[in-house]
Motif scaffolding. Structure first.
Motif, PDB file in Angstrom:
ATOM      1  N   GLY A   1      -3.931  -2.917   1.788  1.00 36.41           N
ATOM      2  CA  GLY A   1      -3.213  -1.462   2.300  1.00 36.41           C
ATOM      3  C   GLY A   1      -1.823  -1.623   1.640  1.00 36.41           C
ATOM      4  N   ARG A   2      -1.358  -2.251   1.202  1.00 34.84           N
ATOM      5  CA  ARG A   2       0.123  -2.214   0.402  1.00 34.84           C
ATOM      6  C   ARG A   2       0.148  -1.825  -0.939  1.00 34.84           C
ATOM      7  N   LEU A   3       0.037  -0.405  -0.977  1.00 37.37           N
ATOM      8  CA  LEU A   3      -0.283   0.074  -2.213  1.00 37.37           C
ATOM      9  C   LEU A   3       0.720   0.158  -3.054  1.00 37.37           C
ATOM     10  N   ALA A   4       2.017   0.201  -2.707  1.00 38.90           N
ATOM     11  CA  ALA A   4       3.210   0.374  -3.408  1.00 38.90           C
ATOM     12  C   ALA A   4       3.512  -1.171  -4.194  1.00 38.90           C
ATOM     13  N   GLU A   5       3.284  -2.406  -3.342  1.00 40.48           N
ATOM     14  CA  GLU A   5       3.350  -3.625  -3.988  1.00 40.48           C
ATOM     15  C   GLU A   5       2.251  -3.799  -4.937  1.00 40.48           C
TER      16      GLU A   5
ATOM     17  N   GLU B   1       0.641  -1.651  -6.705  1.00 41.17           N
ATOM     18  CA  GLU B   1       1.124  -1.018  -8.060  1.00 41.17           C
ATOM     19  C   GLU B   1       2.038  -1.628  -8.970  1.00 41.17           C
ATOM     20  N   ALA B   2       3.084  -2.190  -8.388  1.00 47.92           N
ATOM     21  CA  ALA B   2       4.118  -2.900  -8.801  1.00 47.92           C
ATOM     22  C   ALA B   2       3.492  -4.235  -9.615  1.00 47.92           C
ATOM     23  N   SER B   3       2.658  -5.053  -8.779  1.00 46.10           N
ATOM     24  CA  SER B   3       2.349  -6.296  -9.535  1.00 46.10           C
ATOM     25  C   SER B   3       1.328  -6.043 -10.510  1.00 46.10           C
ATOM     26  N   ALA B   4       0.461  -4.876 -10.358  1.00 46.60           N
ATOM     27  CA  ALA B   4      -0.592  -4.422 -11.394  1.00 46.60           C
ATOM     28  C   ALA B   4       0.352  -4.081 -12.842  1.00 46.60           C
TER      29      ALA B   4
END
Length: 471
Positions: A352-356, A358-361
Motif C-alpha cells: 500500500g506504499r503507492l508513492a514509494e 511509483e518512485a521505484s517503478a
C-alpha cells in the motif's frame, strides 16, 4: 644410481593413466637409490605431482621443493623449480614467506622457453587473478610439447581462463579438447565443465547430451562431490528444457550427496530454489534461496537475494520480499539493479506504499526494466483513477512483453478493464484486448467472466444503430 630418463618415462606413463600411486611409488624407489643431484630432480618431480592436486597438494609440493633445494641448491635456478614454486605458493598466499609468486611467474614467462615451466607459471598467474597475463601465456603455449598427462590439464586451465574472460564459446571448445585428451573420470569432469559453459550459452539440449556421456564414465566411481556436481548440472539442463519434475529429482539427489559429505553449496541451493519456483512452490523455494544467500560469495549474494525477493513476492510475503530486495540493492555492481527496483516497486505496491512504488517503478523504467516497471506504474495510475496514464503504461507492456506471457496477458486484461472503466468509449479496442486476453485465461479464473462481459458489451455497442456491422 638411478637412470633419470627411464624413471621419468615410467612416471609419465603412469600419470597419463592417472595412476598417481604408481607414479609416487616409482619416484620414491628412485629417490632411495639416487645420488644428491638426482635426488633433487626426483624431489622436483614429486613436487609437480603434488601440484596436480591443486590446493590440497600445495603444502606437500612445497615440502618437496625444499627437499630438492637441500639436495642441490643449484636447482633453485631451474625454470621448472621456479615455476612450480610460483604455482604452489599461489595456492597458499596466507603463508607470507616473502616469496612473490606473481613476480616469479612473470620472470619465468619472460626469461625461459621451457614449455612445462611456462605452463606452471601461467597456472600461477591465473590463481593469482592475473587473467590477461595468464591467458596470453596459455594461448601462446606449444601444448603439444607437453607430456600427455599435462595436455588435457592445459586445455582445462585454458578453458577456465577463457571462461573468466567471458569468451564462452572458446571456453566450451577448450573444455571439449580437454575431454578428448583426458582419461576416465577426468574426461567426465571435463565434459561437465563443457556442459556448464553451454548452459550459460543457453544450449541446454547439447549440455544434457554431454552430461549423459559423462555419466557413463562414472560407472563404479563413488566420488560424491563429482556426482553431486553432475546431478546439479543435469537439473539445470532439464529445468532449461522445461522439465521441472525431472529437474527436481536430480537436484534432490545433488542435495542429498552434498549432505552426505557435509558440503552444501550455493549453486545446488540456488537451482533447488529455481526448480521449486518452476513447480509453483514459492514458499519452499524461498527457504532454498535463503540457504543460497548464506552460502553465497560477495559476487553471488545479490543474485540470490534477488531470487529470494521474487520468491517471497510469489508467496505473497511482500514484507519479506522488500527486505531481501533492499539488501540486493546494496551492491551497485549487480547487473540487474533495474529489475530489482521493479520488483521492489511491486512489494511496495502490495504494502500500500503507492508513492514509494511509483518512485521505484519510475527509476526501474528509466533503467530499462520496461515491462515489470510499467505494470506497477499502470496499477498505481489505475488506483489513482488516472485512466489515461494507466492506458499508456499497460499499452507499453503489451507492446514489449512476449505474446502469451503472464505480463502480456495481464496487460491485455487491464487494457480492456481500463477502457471499460472509461465508459466503453472505444468498444472496438475493448473487444480486441478482451478477446486477446480470453484466449489465454482459464474459464475458472475470475477474470474470465469479467472479460466475457466486456466482449458481450462491446459487441452489443458495435452492433447498435450508427455503428459498423461486425463480420
Amino acid at each position: 644410481m638411478t637412470n633419470l630418463s627411464t624413471l621419468w618415462q615410467q612416471t609419465s606413463q603412469a600419470l597419463s593413466s592417472e595412476h598417481f600411486e604408481r607414479a609416487f611409488e616409482l619416484l620414491e624407489r628412485g629417490f632411495r637409490s639416487a645420488r644428491s643431484q638426482e635426488r633433487a630432480r626426483i624431489a622436483l618431480w614429486a613436487a609437480e605431482l603434488h601440484g596436480l592436486y591443486g590446493e590440497t597438494g600445495a603444502e606437500d609440493g612445497l615440502h618437496y621443493l625444499h627437499m630438492a633445494l637441500d639436495q642441490d641448491p643449484a636447482i633453485g635456478q631451474d625454470p621448472l623449480y621456479r615455476a612450480l614454486h610460483a604455482e604452489l605458493a599461489s595456492y597458499l598466499p596466507e603463508q607470507g614467506s616473502g616469496f612473490q609468486p606473481r613476480e616469479a611467474a612473470l620472470e619465468v614467462l619472460q626469461a625461459v622457453s621451457d614449455t612445462p615451466a611456462r605452463f606452471h607459471a601461467a597456472c600461477a598467474l591465473l590463481n593469482l587473478g592475473a587473467l590477461p597475463e595468464a591467458l596470453g601465456a596459455l594461448e601462446k603455449l606449444d601444448w603439444q610439447s607437453l607430456d600427455p598427462y599435462l595436455r588435457w590439464r592445459y586445455f582445462s586451465w585454458l578453458g577456465g581462463a577463457l571462461e573468466q574472460s567471458n569468451r564462452l564459446e572458446d571456453a566450451a571448445t577448450a573444455y571439449g579438447r580437454a575431454a578428448d585428451l583426458a582419461p576416465g573420470v577426468q574426461r567426465a569432469s571435463m565434459l561437465q565443465e563443457q556442459a556448464a559453459v553451454l548452459l550459460s550459452l543457453e544450449q541446454a539440449s547439447v549440455a544434457s547430451e554431454l552430461l549423459d556421456r559423462a555419466w557413463l564414465l562414472y560407472y563404479g566411481n563413488e566420488d560424491a562431490y563429482h556426482l553431486a556436481n553432475w546431478h546439479y548440472l543435469k537439473a539445470q539442463a532439464l529445468l532449461a528444457l522445461g522439465r521441472p519434475e525431472e529437474a527436481a529429482a536430480q537436484i534432490t539427489t545433488a542435495d542429498d550427496l552434498e549432505g552426505s559429505i557435509e558440503e552444501s553449496s550455493y549453486g545446488v541451493q540456488l537451482v533447488y530454489g529455481q526448480t521449486l519456483m518452476a513447480l509453483g512452490q514459492p514458499a519452499e523455494a524461498a527457504e532454498r534461496f535463503a540457504r543460497a544467500v548464506r552460502l553465497a560469495s560477495s559476487v553471488d549474494r545479490p543474485y540470490a537475494l534477488h531470487e529470494l525477493g521474487v520468491a517471497h513476492l510469489d508467496a505473497d510475503a511482500p514484507v519479506e520480499a522488500r527486505e531481501a530486495l533492499l539488501q540486493a540493492l546494496q551492491d551497485d555492481e549487480y547487473p540487474f539493479l533495474a529489475e530489482v527496483y521493479a520488483d521492489l516497486a511491486e512489494a511496495e505496491y502490495r504494502l500500500g506504499r503507492l508513492a514509494e512504488a511509483e518512485a521505484s517503478a519510475t527509476y526501474a523504467l528509466n533503467q530499462g526494466a520496461t515491462v515489470a516497471a510499467s505494470l506497477i506504474l499502470g496499477a498505481v495510475a489505475f488506483d489513482y483513477y488516472h485512466l489515461g496514464e494507466a492506458l499508456e503504461h499497460y499499452t507499453r507492456v503489451a507492446e514489449h512483453a512476449a505474446p502469451g506471457s503472464r505480463e502480456w496477458i495481464t496487460a491485455q486484461q487491464m487494457l480492456a478493464d481500463v477502457l471499460a472503466q472509461d465508459g466503453f468509449r472505444d468498444p472496438a479496442r475493448i473487444l480486441e484486448h478482451a478477446q486477446a486476453a480470453l484466449e489465454h485465461t482459464d474459464a475458472q479464473d475470475e477474470w474470465y467472466t469479467t472479460l466475457q462481459g466486456y466482449v458481450d458489451r462491446a459487441m452489443e455497442l458495435l452492433r447498435a444503430p450508427g455503428k459498423r456491422t461486425l463480420n
